[in-house]
Design an enzyme around this catalytic site. Structure first.
Site, PDB file in Angstrom:
ATOM      1  N   HIS A  19      46.272  52.310  42.790  1.00  0.00           N
ATOM      2  CA  HIS A  19      46.181  50.822  42.638  1.00  0.00           C
ATOM      3  C   HIS A  19      47.158  50.128  43.533  1.00  0.00           C
ATOM      4  O   HIS A  19      46.898  49.059  44.245  1.00  0.00           O
ATOM      5  CB  HIS A  19      46.709  50.687  41.253  1.00  0.00           C
ATOM      6  CG  HIS A  19      45.649  50.918  40.216  1.00  0.00           C
ATOM      7  ND1 HIS A  19      45.889  51.703  39.308  1.00  0.00           N
ATOM      8  CD2 HIS A  19      44.308  50.797  40.397  1.00  0.00           C
ATOM      9  CE1 HIS A  19      44.875  52.324  38.488  1.00  0.00           C
ATOM     10  NE2 HIS A  19      43.763  51.734  39.175  1.00  0.00           N
ATOM     11  N   LYS A  43      37.874  49.284  23.263  1.00  0.00           N
ATOM     12  CA  LYS A  43      38.108  50.644  24.178  1.00  0.00           C
ATOM     13  C   LYS A  43      39.162  51.316  23.645  1.00  0.00           C
ATOM     14  O   LYS A  43      40.363  50.657  23.250  1.00  0.00           O
ATOM     15  CB  LYS A  43      38.075  50.235  25.581  1.00  0.00           C
ATOM     16  CG  LYS A  43      38.014  51.053  26.611  1.00  0.00           C
ATOM     17  CD  LYS A  43      38.028  50.630  28.097  1.00  0.00           C
ATOM     18  CE  LYS A  43      38.424  51.977  28.951  1.00  0.00           C
ATOM     19  NZ  LYS A  43      38.411  51.274  30.337  1.00  0.00           N
ATOM     20  N   ARG A  92      37.045  53.874  46.352  1.00  0.00           N
ATOM     21  CA  ARG A  92      37.466  55.102  46.608  1.00  0.00           C
ATOM     22  C   ARG A  92      36.454  55.941  47.488  1.00  0.00           C
ATOM     23  O   ARG A  92      36.593  56.453  48.662  1.00  0.00           O
ATOM     24  CB  ARG A  92      37.891  55.831  45.662  1.00  0.00           C
ATOM     25  CG  ARG A  92      39.193  55.200  45.158  1.00  0.00           C
ATOM     26  CD  ARG A  92      39.580  55.731  43.745  1.00  0.00           C
ATOM     27  NE  ARG A  92      38.458  55.692  42.796  1.00  0.00           N
ATOM     28  CZ  ARG A  92      38.497  55.382  41.314  1.00  0.00           C
ATOM     29  NH1 ARG A  92      39.225  56.117  40.847  1.00  0.00           N
ATOM     30  NH2 ARG A  92      37.528  55.222  40.840  1.00  0.00           N
ATOM     31  N   SER A 130      42.872  57.124  37.293  1.00  0.00           N
ATOM     32  CA  SER A 130      43.792  57.090  36.204  1.00  0.00           C
ATOM     33  C   SER A 130      43.390  58.116  35.335  1.00  0.00           C
ATOM     34  O   SER A 130      44.053  58.787  34.532  1.00  0.00           O
ATOM     35  CB  SER A 130      43.556  55.684  35.385  1.00  0.00           C
ATOM     36  OG  SER A 130      44.139  54.624  36.047  1.00  0.00           O
TER      37      SER A 130
HETATM   38  O1  PNS Z   1      40.015  49.768  36.004  1.00  0.00           O
HETATM   39  P1  PNS Z   1      38.368  49.645  35.771  1.00  0.00           P
HETATM   40  O2  PNS Z   1      38.223  50.271  34.338  1.00  0.00           O
HETATM   41  O3  PNS Z   1      37.493  50.096  36.648  1.00  0.00           O
HETATM   42  O4  PNS Z   1      38.314  47.973  35.589  1.00  0.00           O
HETATM   43  C1  PNS Z   1      36.971  47.696  35.216  1.00  0.00           C
HETATM   44  C2  PNS Z   1      37.082  46.037  35.010  1.00  0.00           C
HETATM   45  C3  PNS Z   1      38.052  45.890  34.084  1.00  0.00           C
HETATM   46  C4  PNS Z   1      37.371  45.469  36.192  1.00  0.00           C
HETATM   47  C5  PNS Z   1      35.678  45.628  34.407  1.00  0.00           C
HETATM   48  O5  PNS Z   1      35.378  46.511  33.325  1.00  0.00           O
HETATM   49  C6  PNS Z   1      35.729  44.144  34.015  1.00  0.00           C
HETATM   50  O6  PNS Z   1      35.941  43.330  34.863  1.00  0.00           O
HETATM   51  N1  PNS Z   1      35.470  44.056  32.556  1.00  0.00           N
HETATM   52  C7  PNS Z   1      35.798  42.839  31.877  1.00  0.00           C
HETATM   53  C8  PNS Z   1      34.265  42.426  31.105  1.00  0.00           C
HETATM   54  C9  PNS Z   1      33.394  41.748  32.234  1.00  0.00           C
HETATM   55  O7  PNS Z   1      33.529  40.837  32.742  1.00  0.00           O
HETATM   56  N2  PNS Z   1      32.019  42.501  32.328  1.00  0.00           N
HETATM   57  C10 PNS Z   1      30.962  41.873  33.215  1.00  0.00           C
HETATM   58  C11 PNS Z   1      31.345  42.501  34.551  1.00  0.00           C
HETATM   59  S1  PNS Z   1      31.513  44.168  34.787  1.00  0.00           S
END
Ligand code: PNS
Length: 169
Positions: A19, A43, A92, A130
């Site tokens: 990150h 979650k 990645r 992670s």
């Molecule tokens: O680190 P991660 O778990 O890959 O991050 C994922 C994240 C937090 C960017 C994604 O799950 C997110 O934006 N969640 C918020 C809910 C949302 O907006 N969902 C619709 C688009 S995916």
């Protein structure tokens, strides 16, 4: 001219050097980056929101171009509230592409003004996640070179205090 600002959203459970690598690359293009941790009550995280935020804050304490925040609900709602239209994400490997492509297009379909910019991490971090970091610490290993010191300490402390199984991380 106004500052170029982007949001780098994620779970950050925990923050890894992967990150940090993406954030440093992002700062070559953007004046400021808001690192926004997701608060998702449905979650299960290993680290609480406060712990995740504390780690990010401490890691970037000396960098006034980084802001640390959290959001709940839709990312686009958070972006709209903050009046920010650019999202940064890391890509990645090919395996990331599918989900990242979906997320970027879903976000754009809800809010057409949102652009997602992908940065490719250093090869050294291109396999890092992670989830793998947590698994290694849970099983008694350590990969100090892959996480900030504060994460190394926190995970050792966490797994010493709590007896967790892989299904819980
Ligand atoms: O680190 P991660 O778990 O890959 O991050 C994922 C994240 C937090 C960017 C994604 O799950 C997110 O934006 N969640 C918020 C809910 C949302 O907006 N969902 C619709 C688009 S995916």
């Amino acid at each position: 001219m106004s500052d170029k600002i982007a949001v780098y959203p994620g779970s950050y459970d925990p923050l890894t050097n992967g990150h940090i690598d993406i954030i440093e690359r992002g700062l070559k293009i953007f004046d400021r980056i808001t690192v926004a941790a997701l608060k998702n009550p449905s979650k299960t995280y290993l680290l609480s929101l406060d712990e995740r935020l504390e780690i990010i804050r401490e890691t970037f304490a000396q960098n006034n171009r980084i802001e640390v925040d959290y959001f709940e609900g839709l990312l686009v709602d958070y972006l709209n509230k903050r009046k920010i239209t650019t999202v940064v994400r890391g890509l990645r490997a090919i395996s990331d592409f599918d989900i990242e492509f979906q997320m970027a297009l879903i976000n754009r379909s809800i809010a057409p003004q949102i652009e997602t910019i992908f940065f490719v991490p250093s090869v050294a971090y291109s396999f890092l996640s992670s989830k793998l970091v947590k698994e290694i610490y849970l099983l008694g290993g350590e990969i100090k070179q892959m996480v900030p010191d504060i994460v190394d300490k926190k995970l050792k402390q966490k797994f010493k205090q709590e007896s967790l199984s892989i299904s819980q991380i």
